[in-house]
Design a protein around this motif. Structure first.
Motif, PDB file in Angstrom:
ATOM      1  N   ALA A  19       0.826  -1.215   0.000  1.00  0.00           N
ATOM      2  CA  ALA A  19       0.000   0.000   0.000  1.00  0.00           C
ATOM      3  C   ALA A  19       0.860   1.264   0.000  1.00  0.00           C
ATOM      4  O   ALA A  19       0.580   2.209  -0.757  1.00  0.00           O
ATOM      5  CB  ALA A  19      -0.935  -0.013   1.207  1.00  0.00           C
ATOM      6  N   VAL A  20       1.888   1.301   0.828  1.00  0.00           N
ATOM      7  CA  VAL A  20       2.755   2.482   0.896  1.00  0.00           C
ATOM      8  C   VAL A  20       3.531   2.647  -0.405  1.00  0.00           C
ATOM      9  O   VAL A  20       3.642   3.753  -0.949  1.00  0.00           O
ATOM     10  CB  VAL A  20       3.699   2.403   2.116  1.00  0.00           C
ATOM     11  CG1 VAL A  20       4.756   3.509   2.059  1.00  0.00           C
ATOM     12  CG2 VAL A  20       2.905   2.504   3.414  1.00  0.00           C
ATOM     13  N   THR A  21       4.058   1.541  -0.940  1.00  0.00           N
ATOM     14  CA  THR A  21       4.808   1.604  -2.201  1.00  0.00           C
ATOM     15  C   THR A  21       3.910   2.118  -3.321  1.00  0.00           C
ATOM     16  O   THR A  21       4.284   3.036  -4.058  1.00  0.00           O
ATOM     17  CB  THR A  21       5.379   0.220  -2.554  1.00  0.00           C
ATOM     18  OG1 THR A  21       6.259  -0.199  -1.504  1.00  0.00           O
ATOM     19  CG2 THR A  21       6.149   0.265  -3.864  1.00  0.00           C
ATOM     20  N   ASP A  22       2.709   1.546  -3.434  1.00  0.00           N
ATOM     21  CA  ASP A  22       1.799   1.979  -4.497  1.00  0.00           C
ATOM     22  C   ASP A  22       1.414   3.447  -4.336  1.00  0.00           C
ATOM     23  O   ASP A  22       1.402   4.199  -5.315  1.00  0.00           O
ATOM     24  CB  ASP A  22       0.539   1.107  -4.511  1.00  0.00           C
ATOM     25  CG  ASP A  22       0.808  -0.301  -5.050  1.00  0.00           C
ATOM     26  OD1 ASP A  22       1.931  -0.573  -5.536  1.00  0.00           O
ATOM     27  OD2 ASP A  22      -0.117  -1.136  -4.967  1.00  0.00           O
ATOM     28  N   ALA A  23       1.125   3.862  -3.113  1.00  0.00           N
ATOM     29  CA  ALA A  23       0.740   5.256  -2.875  1.00  0.00           C
ATOM     30  C   ALA A  23       1.881   6.215  -3.219  1.00  0.00           C
ATOM     31  O   ALA A  23       1.655   7.293  -3.789  1.00  0.00           O
ATOM     32  CB  ALA A  23       0.307   5.444  -1.422  1.00  0.00           C
ATOM     33  N   ALA A  24       3.105   5.828  -2.889  1.00  0.00           N
ATOM     34  CA  ALA A  24       4.261   6.700  -3.121  1.00  0.00           C
ATOM     35  C   ALA A  24       4.624   6.802  -4.599  1.00  0.00           C
ATOM     36  O   ALA A  24       5.060   7.859  -5.057  1.00  0.00           O
ATOM     37  CB  ALA A  24       5.456   6.194  -2.315  1.00  0.00           C
ATOM     38  N   GLN A  26       2.586   5.841  -7.373  1.00  0.00           N
ATOM     39  CA  GLN A  26       1.455   5.964  -8.302  1.00  0.00           C
ATOM     40  C   GLN A  26       1.551   7.215  -9.168  1.00  0.00           C
ATOM     41  O   GLN A  26       1.301   7.175 -10.365  1.00  0.00           O
ATOM     42  CB  GLN A  26       0.149   5.987  -7.486  1.00  0.00           C
ATOM     43  CG  GLN A  26      -1.107   6.065  -8.323  1.00  0.00           C
ATOM     44  CD  GLN A  26      -1.478   4.745  -8.959  1.00  0.00           C
ATOM     45  OE1 GLN A  26      -1.235   3.700  -8.389  1.00  0.00           O
ATOM     46  NE2 GLN A  26      -2.040   4.800 -10.141  1.00  0.00           N
ATOM     47  N   ARG A  27       1.940   8.324  -8.561  1.00  0.00           N
ATOM     48  CA  ARG A  27       1.945   9.600  -9.285  1.00  0.00           C
ATOM     49  C   ARG A  27       2.944   9.638 -10.431  1.00  0.00           C
ATOM     50  O   ARG A  27       2.875  10.522 -11.284  1.00  0.00           O
ATOM     51  CB  ARG A  27       2.218  10.753  -8.325  1.00  0.00           C
ATOM     52  CG  ARG A  27       3.594  10.702  -7.692  1.00  0.00           C
ATOM     53  CD  ARG A  27       3.741  11.800  -6.655  1.00  0.00           C
ATOM     54  NE  ARG A  27       4.972  11.653  -5.908  1.00  0.00           N
ATOM     55  CZ  ARG A  27       5.688  12.670  -5.490  1.00  0.00           C
ATOM     56  NH1 ARG A  27       5.282  13.904  -5.735  1.00  0.00           N
ATOM     57  NH2 ARG A  27       6.785  12.473  -4.804  1.00  0.00           N
ATOM     58  N   ILE A  29       3.456   7.151 -12.685  1.00  0.00           N
ATOM     59  CA  ILE A  29       3.097   6.313 -13.838  1.00  0.00           C
ATOM     60  C   ILE A  29       2.890   7.157 -15.092  1.00  0.00           C
ATOM     61  O   ILE A  29       3.486   6.892 -16.136  1.00  0.00           O
ATOM     62  CB  ILE A  29       1.851   5.456 -13.537  1.00  0.00           C
ATOM     63  CG1 ILE A  29       2.160   4.448 -12.433  1.00  0.00           C
ATOM     64  CG2 ILE A  29       1.386   4.739 -14.807  1.00  0.00           C
ATOM     65  CD1 ILE A  29       0.948   3.659 -11.946  1.00  0.00           C
ATOM     66  N   GLU A  30       2.068   8.181 -14.978  1.00  0.00           N
ATOM     67  CA  GLU A  30       1.783   9.012 -16.153  1.00  0.00           C
ATOM     68  C   GLU A  30       3.042   9.755 -16.617  1.00  0.00           C
ATOM     69  O   GLU A  30       3.319   9.836 -17.811  1.00  0.00           O
ATOM     70  CB  GLU A  30       0.672  10.011 -15.832  1.00  0.00           C
ATOM     71  CG  GLU A  30       0.222  10.801 -17.051  1.00  0.00           C
ATOM     72  CD  GLU A  30      -0.953  11.717 -16.755  1.00  0.00           C
ATOM     73  OE1 GLU A  30      -1.149  12.647 -17.541  1.00  0.00           O
ATOM     74  OE2 GLU A  30      -1.668  11.510 -15.747  1.00  0.00           O
ATOM     75  N   ARG A  31       3.821  10.255 -15.675  1.00  0.00           N
ATOM     76  CA  ARG A  31       5.008  11.046 -16.030  1.00  0.00           C
ATOM     77  C   ARG A  31       6.055  10.217 -16.764  1.00  0.00           C
ATOM     78  O   ARG A  31       6.625  10.665 -17.741  1.00  0.00           O
ATOM     79  CB  ARG A  31       5.628  11.658 -14.770  1.00  0.00           C
ATOM     80  CG  ARG A  31       6.735  12.642 -15.118  1.00  0.00           C
ATOM     81  CD  ARG A  31       7.519  13.140 -13.926  1.00  0.00           C
ATOM     82  NE  ARG A  31       6.694  13.679 -12.849  1.00  0.00           N
ATOM     83  CZ  ARG A  31       7.178  14.043 -11.667  1.00  0.00           C
ATOM     84  NH1 ARG A  31       8.464  13.931 -11.406  1.00  0.00           N
ATOM     85  NH2 ARG A  31       6.387  14.512 -10.737  1.00  0.00           N
ATOM     86  N   ILE A  32       6.337   9.001 -16.281  1.00  0.00           N
ATOM     87  CA  ILE A  32       7.412   8.210 -16.899  1.00  0.00           C
ATOM     88  C   ILE A  32       6.896   7.259 -17.976  1.00  0.00           C
ATOM     89  O   ILE A  32       7.690   6.681 -18.713  1.00  0.00           O
ATOM     90  CB  ILE A  32       8.269   7.466 -15.845  1.00  0.00           C
ATOM     91  CG1 ILE A  32       7.494   6.346 -15.155  1.00  0.00           C
ATOM     92  CG2 ILE A  32       8.851   8.446 -14.844  1.00  0.00           C
ATOM     93  CD1 ILE A  32       8.347   5.517 -14.189  1.00  0.00           C
ATOM     94  N   GLY A  33       5.584   7.068 -18.022  1.00  0.00           N
ATOM     95  CA  GLY A  33       5.011   6.264 -19.093  1.00  0.00           C
ATOM     96  C   GLY A  33       5.029   4.760 -18.863  1.00  0.00           C
ATOM     97  O   GLY A  33       4.640   3.996 -19.743  1.00  0.00           O
ATOM     98  N   GLN A  37       9.182   0.280 -11.240  1.00  0.00           N
ATOM     99  CA  GLN A  37       9.553  -1.064 -10.821  1.00  0.00           C
ATOM    100  C   GLN A  37       9.172  -1.404  -9.381  1.00  0.00           C
ATOM    101  O   GLN A  37       8.734  -2.521  -9.127  1.00  0.00           O
ATOM    102  CB  GLN A  37      11.042  -1.312 -11.046  1.00  0.00           C
ATOM    103  CG  GLN A  37      11.309  -1.958 -12.376  1.00  0.00           C
ATOM    104  CD  GLN A  37      12.744  -2.429 -12.512  1.00  0.00           C
ATOM    105  OE1 GLN A  37      13.673  -1.832 -12.003  1.00  0.00           O
ATOM    106  NE2 GLN A  37      12.905  -3.522 -13.228  1.00  0.00           N
ATOM    107  N   PRO A  38       9.329  -0.493  -8.407  1.00  0.00           N
ATOM    108  CA  PRO A  38       8.959  -0.870  -7.034  1.00  0.00           C
ATOM    109  C   PRO A  38       7.497  -1.321  -6.907  1.00  0.00           C
ATOM    110  O   PRO A  38       7.182  -2.135  -6.038  1.00  0.00           O
ATOM    111  CB  PRO A  38       9.217   0.408  -6.229  1.00  0.00           C
ATOM    112  CG  PRO A  38      10.312   1.091  -6.992  1.00  0.00           C
ATOM    113  CD  PRO A  38       9.971   0.828  -8.440  1.00  0.00           C
ATOM    114  N   MET A  39       6.614  -0.818  -7.762  1.00  0.00           N
ATOM    115  CA  MET A  39       5.210  -1.206  -7.690  1.00  0.00           C
ATOM    116  C   MET A  39       4.995  -2.641  -8.170  1.00  0.00           C
ATOM    117  O   MET A  39       3.986  -3.259  -7.853  1.00  0.00           O
ATOM    118  CB  MET A  39       4.342  -0.241  -8.502  1.00  0.00           C
ATOM    119  CG  MET A  39       4.269   1.155  -7.914  1.00  0.00           C
ATOM    120  SD  MET A  39       3.278   2.285  -8.925  1.00  0.00           S
ATOM    121  CE  MET A  39       1.610   1.691  -8.562  1.00  0.00           C
ATOM    122  N   GLU A  40       5.935  -3.158  -8.948  1.00  0.00           N
ATOM    123  CA  GLU A  40       5.810  -4.509  -9.487  1.00  0.00           C
ATOM    124  C   GLU A  40       6.648  -5.524  -8.710  1.00  0.00           C
ATOM    125  O   GLU A  40       6.696  -6.696  -9.074  1.00  0.00           O
ATOM    126  CB  GLU A  40       6.198  -4.513 -10.965  1.00  0.00           C
ATOM    127  CG  GLU A  40       5.251  -3.656 -11.798  1.00  0.00           C
ATOM    128  CD  GLU A  40       5.547  -3.693 -13.282  1.00  0.00           C
ATOM    129  OE1 GLU A  40       6.735  -3.770 -13.659  1.00  0.00           O
ATOM    130  OE2 GLU A  40       4.590  -3.664 -14.061  1.00  0.00           O
TER     131      GLU A  40
END
Length: 153
Positions: A19-24, A26-27, A29-33, A37-40
């Motif tokens: 949850a913390v990794t995804d929250a940190a 998430q923002r 995704i759009e910028r880097i396209g 990797q930490p989310m996966e």
């Protein structure tokens, strides 16, 4: 090992780590396209391997930040650092970076290495303030990364 309320994560922390990794991240995704990797990452495997250290007590509500570390023969690799957006600006990231230095020293390692996406400009401003120097910029697949190191005294 504990350091200012930072402890090794246990299996019960895996949902909070995710949850913390995804929250940190998430923002970004759009910028880097791409999904950072930490989310996966396989959070359960990282926790089971003793690579994850978290702030606070057990349970999703208690974890505000975390680091994922890899021990190498000649350095400690900071694979990921994440602070929940609700806790950013409160010193959690600073405490985690201080913990990483302390952990490397405890393991007798002379330096810490990490990389960040070139488009995560916030990180590129922060790391030099904590003694990290740019080693190189390299494209790895879909990731344009800036590699850093910090030599410990």
């Amino acid at each position: 090992m504990t350091h200012e309320g930072i402890r090794q994560a246990v299996a019960a922390d895996v949902p909070a780590v995710r949850a913390v990794t995804d929250a940190a991240y998430q923002r970004y995704i759009e910028r880097i396209g791409v999904v950072p990797q930490p989310m996966e990452a396989d959070h359960a495997a990282n926790v089971a391997a003793g690579r994850v250290f978290v702030t606070g007590g057990p349970g999703t509500a208690g974890v505000a930040g975390l680091v994922v570390l890899e021990t190498h023969e000649d350095h400690l690799f900071l694979d990921s650092i994440a602070v929940h957006p609700d806790a950013q600006g409160g010193g959690v990231g600073r405490r985690l970076l201080e913990f990483v230095d302390a952990r490397a020293r405890e393991l007798g390692l002379p330096e810490v290495r990490l990389y960040t996406n070139a488009l995560m400009w916030e990180n590129r401003r922060i790391y030099p303030k904590y003694g990290y120097e740019v080693v190189e910029r390299r494209v790895d697949g879909p990731y344009d990364r800036v590699h850093y190191r910090k030599r410990l005294r």
